[in-house]
Design an enzyme around this catalytic site. Structure first.
Site, PDB file in Angstrom:
ATOM      1  N   HIS A 106      -3.613 -10.980   4.723  1.00 13.23           N
ATOM      2  CA  HIS A 106      -3.285 -11.369   6.178  1.00 13.23           C
ATOM      3  C   HIS A 106      -3.279 -12.902   6.524  1.00 13.23           C
ATOM      4  O   HIS A 106      -4.029 -13.418   7.497  1.00 13.23           O
ATOM      5  CB  HIS A 106      -3.981 -10.720   7.138  1.00 13.23           C
TER       6      HIS A 106
ATOM      7  N   TYR B 281      -9.456  -5.977  10.364  1.00 11.04           N
ATOM      8  CA  TYR B 281      -8.801  -6.761   9.042  1.00 11.04           C
ATOM      9  C   TYR B 281      -9.031  -7.997   9.356  1.00 11.04           C
ATOM     10  O   TYR B 281      -9.380  -8.881   8.535  1.00 11.04           O
ATOM     11  CB  TYR B 281      -7.208  -6.126   9.092  1.00 11.04           C
TER      12      TYR B 281
ATOM     13  N   ARG C  97      -3.516   3.341   0.302  1.00 12.21           N
ATOM     14  CA  ARG C  97      -3.372   3.073   1.751  1.00 12.21           C
ATOM     15  C   ARG C  97      -4.809   2.367   2.282  1.00 12.21           C
ATOM     16  O   ARG C  97      -5.941   3.156   2.025  1.00 12.21           O
ATOM     17  CB  ARG C  97      -3.107   4.188   2.628  1.00 12.21           C
ATOM     18  N   ALA C  98      -4.912   1.195   2.685  1.00 16.98           N
ATOM     19  CA  ALA C  98      -6.338   0.692   2.786  1.00 16.98           C
ATOM     20  C   ALA C  98      -7.227   1.303   4.061  1.00 16.98           C
ATOM     21  O   ALA C  98      -8.149   1.583   3.846  1.00 16.98           O
ATOM     22  CB  ALA C  98      -5.891  -0.796   3.104  1.00 16.98           C
ATOM     23  N   SER C  99      -6.422   1.660   5.140  1.00 18.44           N
ATOM     24  CA  SER C  99      -6.953   2.183   6.271  1.00 18.44           C
ATOM     25  C   SER C  99      -7.552   3.640   5.938  1.00 18.44           C
ATOM     26  O   SER C  99      -8.476   4.003   6.756  1.00 18.44           O
ATOM     27  CB  SER C  99      -6.012   2.301   7.426  1.00 18.44           C
TER      28      SER C  99
ATOM     29  N   GLU D 129       2.557  -6.812   2.697  1.00 24.52           N
ATOM     30  CA  GLU D 129       1.689  -5.530   3.452  1.00 24.52           C
ATOM     31  C   GLU D 129       2.550  -4.480   3.827  1.00 24.52           C
ATOM     32  O   GLU D 129       2.218  -3.496   4.318  1.00 24.52           O
ATOM     33  CB  GLU D 129       0.830  -5.892   4.590  1.00 24.52           C
TER      34      GLU D 129
ATOM     35  N   HIS E 171       0.949  -1.345  -0.099  1.00 25.04           N
ATOM     36  CA  HIS E 171       0.006   0.137  -0.101  1.00 25.04           C
ATOM     37  C   HIS E 171       1.046   1.531  -0.065  1.00 25.04           C
ATOM     38  O   HIS E 171       1.938   1.215   0.559  1.00 25.04           O
ATOM     39  CB  HIS E 171      -0.920  -0.016   1.384  1.00 25.04           C
TER      40      HIS E 171
END
Lengths: 341, 341
Positions: B223, B194, B71-73, B284, B9
């Site tokens: 994950h 997650y 960025r996933a978050s 990740e 990310h």
């Protein structure tokens, strides 16, 4: 060495018990109907359901004592209101007490709590006290999500929960953190909601400072700790990133995992990464997964086979099977000592 | 052998990008303010953030190509409304495209989607198409919970999602199932939300029949598949109890796990229980856990070290590092082949 199964549910209760529940639920739609009374169940009915299931499996698999609590998925704290939850919980716990009285050498009681969404947890203190002091139970199952998959309660580290923790500390009983059925279609109960709750609770403990406020509090996170041991590096790393103390000091003096992990590689991992003193034998039987594993020819939930197969010292196995449970459940230890066990 | 990291990310984007986001969010409180424009960011600013982070780590750890997404978050689909999500997503994806253009040998694009709670997923089809056809991206990140921890969307197997799956099938691109930040205080984003989402998605696939309707659909569950490999016996047993076909046929033709598991025992378990063809190398990075493991002296998220340490044939490692990614992302394979790789 005693083999103590810390995680067993009365998933096979007589039909009359469920019929009482059905009448309770029917009354939700017809509030003017009289409140139903708990079922009349004979000792023989109880004997039949136990001897053909949990007791038979205890003998077949070689375990001695099960810490026995009401069916977790049927707690359903999200159904009805507080009065419904109180009456249902009392009936469930009373039934466990009857099993324990019929088979005192095989079962020791652990109670359900009358939780209800939005209701203060202080309202569950009375039933805990009744079960421990009057019925002789040694622990309880605490639901971190009484909403059944909507997660509307505060985290377990919030002061919301403190009145209950104070009573747990006073009575010196641990809680297994155990959700119930899911009414959120995203979460299959035993395949997602249970495991997610285990993982969630552990991460809450990392974020919070609960055990600074309650240094003697003890929780069992069931189902092998959810995803935690598999992601042990992630949790060690997150504790570090969040500037928390090391997990051994910050969480693992107070948190224990059971062995409800239904294949050998999972148990191997659990024992490899988690300190032996934090692992309690459990099977969840008769429970979430009832079939036979075609790869082994044995029941998935015969978790004793996986422990027996471990290449660890016998003394470590005794800690998993007996000593850790006696330490985490001091009232169990007292019962056993009174029997010279 | 190429080392392809399927999960990276842009967590280090220039400050101006976040300032655009801040202006977007400020406008939520002042709707009469003009809509902000995406940030003006120079190539040098991008170079600095990439060369000091992802590119440096690629070289240090010995990986060749990262499938790179926003960025996933920060996707935060629960914030604002559909227009906000659309504008933010477009800016995020355009920034990824610029990274790819600056470092075409090191990064290949994967897109964020403009999801929004309660908005039909068909509204995300246009951005997927733009990213794949115009920007040359090879996959997308699909959020199963745009509400950010309240889980108000239907399960991934529900027909709600089908318009998007039809476009995925048509374009022959896979999706990584990836939630974003959590606005539910119960769920720490990277420590609970997650991992729970990964576990939840897998169980939804067991319950449903999605891959009968879309036999070519492919999902990466990141994950390390959440809790699934650790509880592989439970999932095999639940599939059996629910009268579903065996997982190899029912789910594992279409579902893949990455290697974002931050310790050796977790990776050992993953490779022991999951077919090698279902495992894609991922780190990740720069991501959820950024510190150094005191037990090893190496970064927790340097997952290549764990794969390298496995006692498996080199050909199996090549499948994890390269061949599985090329099969799951055919458009990546085409890009590499055009470069004679």
């Amino acid at each position: 060495m005693l083999i103590i199964d810390c995680h067993g549910h009365y998933t096979t209760a007589p039909d009359a018990h469920q019929k009482f529940r059905d009448r309770q639920l029917a009354r939700l739609k017809d509030p003017l109907a009289p409140a139903p009374q708990a079922a009349q169940i004979s000792d023989d009915e109880i004997r039949e359901t136990i001897e053909n299931n949990q007791l038979k499996l205890q003998k077949a698999r070689g375990s001695d004592i099960t810490l026995f609590s009401p069916r977790a998925s049927a707690m359903a704290h999200h159904v009805g209101d507080e009065a419904v939850s109180q009456a249902w919980t009392r009936a469930c716990n009373d039934l466990i007490k009857r099993v324990v009285d019929l088979y005192p050498e095989n079962f020791v009681g652990v109670c359900q709590l009358p939780q209800s969404p939005g209701v203060p947890i202080a309202h569950s203190v009375g039933e805990l006290e009744r079960c421990v002091k009057e019925l002789g139970f040694v622990g309880c199952n605490l639901n971190p999500d009484p909403s059944g998959g909507h997660w509307t309660a505060p985290p377990l580290t919030d002061k919301h929960w403190y009145p209950f923790y104070e009573k747990m500390a006073e009575l010196d009983v641990p809680a297994m953190i155990h959700v119930s059925a899911s009414c959120n279609p995203n979460f299959h109960a035993t395949g997602a909601h249970y495991i997610n709750a285990d993982t969630t609770a552990f991460m809450q403990f990392i974020e919070g400072d609960l055990f600074r406020d309650f240094p003697t509090l003890r929780f069992i996170i069931p189902h092998g700790g959810g995803a935690v041991p598999y992601h042990w590096g992630r949790y060690r790393g997150l504790a570090d990133m969040l500037k928390r103390p090391a997990l051994a000091q910050h969480v693992m003096k107070n948190v224990f995992f059971d062995t409800c992990v239904y294949h050998q590689p999972g148990i191997d991992l659990l024992v490899e990464v988690i300190d032996i003193d934090n692992i309690l034998f459990g099977s969840e039987m008769v429970g979430a997964v009832r079939g036979i594993d075609p790869q082994t020819g044995h029941y998935f939930d015969d978790t004793k086979r996986y422990i027996d197969a471990l290449s660890i010292p016998e003394e470590d196995k005794r800690r998993i099977y007996e000593l850790n449970a006696r330490r985490v459940f001091p009232r169990l230890d007292a019962i056993l000592k009174a029997r010279n066990l």
